[in-house]
Design a protein around this motif. Structure first.
Motif, PDB file in Angstrom:
ATOM      1  N   UNK A  74       0.778  -1.071  -0.193  1.00  0.00           N
ATOM      2  CA  UNK A  74      -0.019  -0.019  -0.021  1.00  0.00           C
ATOM      3  C   UNK A  74       0.894   1.314   0.186  1.00  0.00           C
ATOM      4  N   UNK A  75       1.946   1.315   1.162  1.00  0.00           N
ATOM      5  CA  UNK A  75       2.646   2.346   0.960  1.00  0.00           C
ATOM      6  C   UNK A  75       3.627   2.488  -0.364  1.00  0.00           C
ATOM      7  N   UNK A  76       4.159   1.229  -0.881  1.00  0.00           N
ATOM      8  CA  UNK A  76       5.088   1.534  -1.910  1.00  0.00           C
ATOM      9  C   UNK A  76       4.089   2.105  -3.281  1.00  0.00           C
ATOM     10  N   UNK A  77       3.037   1.716  -3.346  1.00  0.00           N
ATOM     11  CA  UNK A  77       2.110   2.383  -4.502  1.00  0.00           C
ATOM     12  C   UNK A  77       2.216   3.953  -4.461  1.00  0.00           C
ATOM     13  N   UNK A  78       2.034   4.461  -3.113  1.00  0.00           N
ATOM     14  CA  UNK A  78       1.847   5.783  -3.008  1.00  0.00           C
ATOM     15  C   UNK A  78       3.358   6.537  -3.092  1.00  0.00           C
ATOM     16  N   UNK A  79       4.278   5.814  -2.587  1.00  0.00           N
ATOM     17  CA  UNK A  79       5.686   6.351  -2.739  1.00  0.00           C
ATOM     18  C   UNK A  79       5.990   6.272  -4.200  1.00  0.00           C
ATOM     19  N   UNK A  80       5.580   5.551  -5.022  1.00  0.00           N
ATOM     20  CA  UNK A  80       5.806   5.642  -6.350  1.00  0.00           C
ATOM     21  C   UNK A  80       5.065   6.776  -7.160  1.00  0.00           C
ATOM     22  N   UNK A  81       4.013   7.083  -6.560  1.00  0.00           N
ATOM     23  CA  UNK A  81       3.274   8.288  -6.909  1.00  0.00           C
ATOM     24  C   UNK A  81       3.580   9.540  -6.342  1.00  0.00           C
ATOM     25  N   UNK A  82       4.784   9.555  -5.684  1.00  0.00           N
ATOM     26  CA  UNK A  82       5.547  10.882  -5.177  1.00  0.00           C
ATOM     27  C   UNK A  82       5.232  11.196  -3.711  1.00  0.00           C
ATOM     28  N   UNK A  83       4.574  10.279  -2.901  1.00  0.00           N
ATOM     29  CA  UNK A  83       4.153  10.414  -1.444  1.00  0.00           C
ATOM     30  C   UNK A  83       5.456  10.543  -0.840  1.00  0.00           C
ATOM     31  N   UNK A  84       5.373  11.309   0.280  1.00  0.00           N
ATOM     32  CA  UNK A  84       6.463  11.555   1.396  1.00  0.00           C
ATOM     33  C   UNK A  84       6.014  10.733   2.630  1.00  0.00           C
ATOM     34  N   UNK A  85       6.892   9.948   3.126  1.00  0.00           N
ATOM     35  CA  UNK A  85       6.661   9.231   4.359  1.00  0.00           C
ATOM     36  C   UNK A  85       6.494  10.015   5.413  1.00  0.00           C
ATOM     37  N   UNK A  86       5.576   9.771   6.401  1.00  0.00           N
ATOM     38  CA  UNK A  86       5.250  10.238   7.834  1.00  0.00           C
ATOM     39  C   UNK A  86       6.320  10.198   8.447  1.00  0.00           C
ATOM     40  N   UNK A  87       7.296  11.068   8.734  1.00  0.00           N
ATOM     41  CA  UNK A  87       8.330  10.759   9.488  1.00  0.00           C
ATOM     42  C   UNK A  87       8.104  10.560  11.252  1.00  0.00           C
ATOM     43  N   UNK A  88       8.548   9.493  11.669  1.00  0.00           N
ATOM     44  CA  UNK A  88       8.604   9.745  13.197  1.00  0.00           C
ATOM     45  C   UNK A  88       9.169  10.954  13.934  1.00  0.00           C
ATOM     46  N   UNK A  89       8.638  11.594  14.885  1.00  0.00           N
ATOM     47  CA  UNK A  89       9.129  12.770  15.519  1.00  0.00           C
ATOM     48  C   UNK A  89       9.171  12.208  17.032  1.00  0.00           C
ATOM     49  N   UNK A  90      10.284  12.100  17.730  1.00  0.00           N
ATOM     50  CA  UNK A  90      10.425  12.352  19.062  1.00  0.00           C
ATOM     51  C   UNK A  90      10.052  13.586  19.953  1.00  0.00           C
TER      52      UNK A  90
END
Length: 365
Positions: free
Chosen positions: A249-265
């Motif tokens: 699911x994520x790989x499909x979005x990443x291929x469309x240009x999506x940015x990962x939701x980075x973990x923030x401490x």
């Protein structure tokens, strides 16, 4: 002297300042921190703004103008805070232009809306429009009512900082809400590459709550686990993040240009003076994450913090062992996380009331 903050940045950790004020903006302090201390982002909250507005006279002219125009207290707060965030975004625009994900400034929806999905969506859209900068992030709490708001706001092409996350389970729901929002944004015709998000996982409050329960048990094994839960919790959250990154699911979005939701401490200032004041920075070093720090914690790390490599990847089994030992001692982790979320919402609402009282005082003056 060793540039310890540079070492942290070089390890892939984005250093964001957990503070903002008009004084920092107008005096050049924020720009100086960006230029000399590797600060590449800023987070805010109502308590931070209450302290800023009550300190000095830099807000007086704007308050006077708004009062003369008949503005009520919430409208004054909205105008003051969005002005500061807009100006901070401008200072950080070069960082946003030169990096992939940084140069961001966060502003929070009204905390009284934590259990109001529609209200949260409306507040987020109003803040996004008022700040009117691509590098702003709208903070939405990860409450049950906040989850569908995260999806709706992301689907509208708005970048979100999801706040008040305590448990890996809730974090998985947050990541699902973000991904669903991206899927809807794509259907709505938005450019996925323009949408950014971070997920703010609170750290120190977990130790504060669980340590109190361990101390009440009082056995050597219980006391030996003090100060272990928060880092273990964050490491389990990161393991969940890694699993999402390898999903179809994520790989499909990443291929469309999506940015990962980075973990923030978040909540990385140490509450217990017996612990190292850099604990929640040094023990959570991993590339591709954000650590948002009060200036005191940042200065402590600059003075004596140590970067010894990746302290998170591959440590999920060790973290699960800590949780297993806590459960064996009778610590109900699900109840702990529910309590922390409820208490967190209460603290947000109290900080909002504090900000309202502060601004009312300025308006009266």
């Amino acid at each position: 002297m060793t540039d310890r903050l540079k070492e942290l940045s070089d390890a892939g950790v984005s250093i964001w300042l957990d503070d903002l004020s008009r004084d920092r903006i107008e005096s050049g302090n924020l720009a100086d921190l960006v230029a000399t201390s590797h600060v590449v982002g800023v987070t805010t909250n109502p308590t931070i703004f209450a302290g800023a507005i009550s300190n000095g006279s830099r807000y007086d002219a704007q308050v006077r103008e708004l009062v003369a125009g008949g503005a009520e207290v919430d409208a004054v707060i909205f105008d003051l805070t969005t002005t500061d965030v807009r100006n901070a975004c401008d200072i950080l625009t070069p960082v946003a232009a030169s990096t992939h994900d940084d140069g961001r400034v966060s502003i929070e929806v009204e905390p009284t809306l934590a259990n109001d999905t529609a209200g949260t969506i409306a507040s987020a859209k109003a803040l996004w429009a008022a700040v009117d900068r691509d590098n702003v992030l709208i903070k939405i709490p990860a409450t049950p009512a906040g989850l569908p708001a995260i999806t709706a706001v992301t689907a509208a092409g708005i970048s979100v900082n999801v706040t008040l996350i305590f448990s890996p389970l809730r974090y998985m729901e947050v990541m699902d809400a973000y991904i669903t929002g991206l899927e809807q944004a794509r259907e709505n015709g938005h450019d996925l590459s323009s949408i950014r998000s971070v997920a703010s996982f609170f750290v120190s409050r977990v130790d504060t709550e669980i340590d109190a329960r361990l101390e009440a048990i009082g056995s050597p094994e219980a006391l030996g686990l003090c100060g272990k839960a928060a880092v273990a919790n964050a490491r389990l959250a990161y393991a969940a993040f890694e699993q999402v990154l390898i999903s179809d699911r994520w790989r499909t979005l990443a291929a469309a240009g999506a940015n990962a939701q980075r973990p923030l401490w978040a909540s990385t200032g140490v509450k217990n003076p017996a612990y190292a004041d850099t604990l929640y920075v040094a023990d959570l070093v991993v590339a591709g994450t954000v650590n948002t720090m009060p200036e005191k914690t940042m200065q402590a790390f600059a003075d004596h913090g140590e970067v010894t490599g990746d302290e998170v990847t591959g440590k999920a089994a060790e973290a699960r062992e800590v949780f297993d030992r806590l459960r064996a001692l009778g610590i109900d982790l699900a109840e702990v996380f529910t309590h922390l979320e409820t208490d967190g919402v209460d603290k947000f609402e109290k900080s909002w009331a504090e900000l309202q009282e502060t601004v009312k005082g300025q308006m009266s003056a």
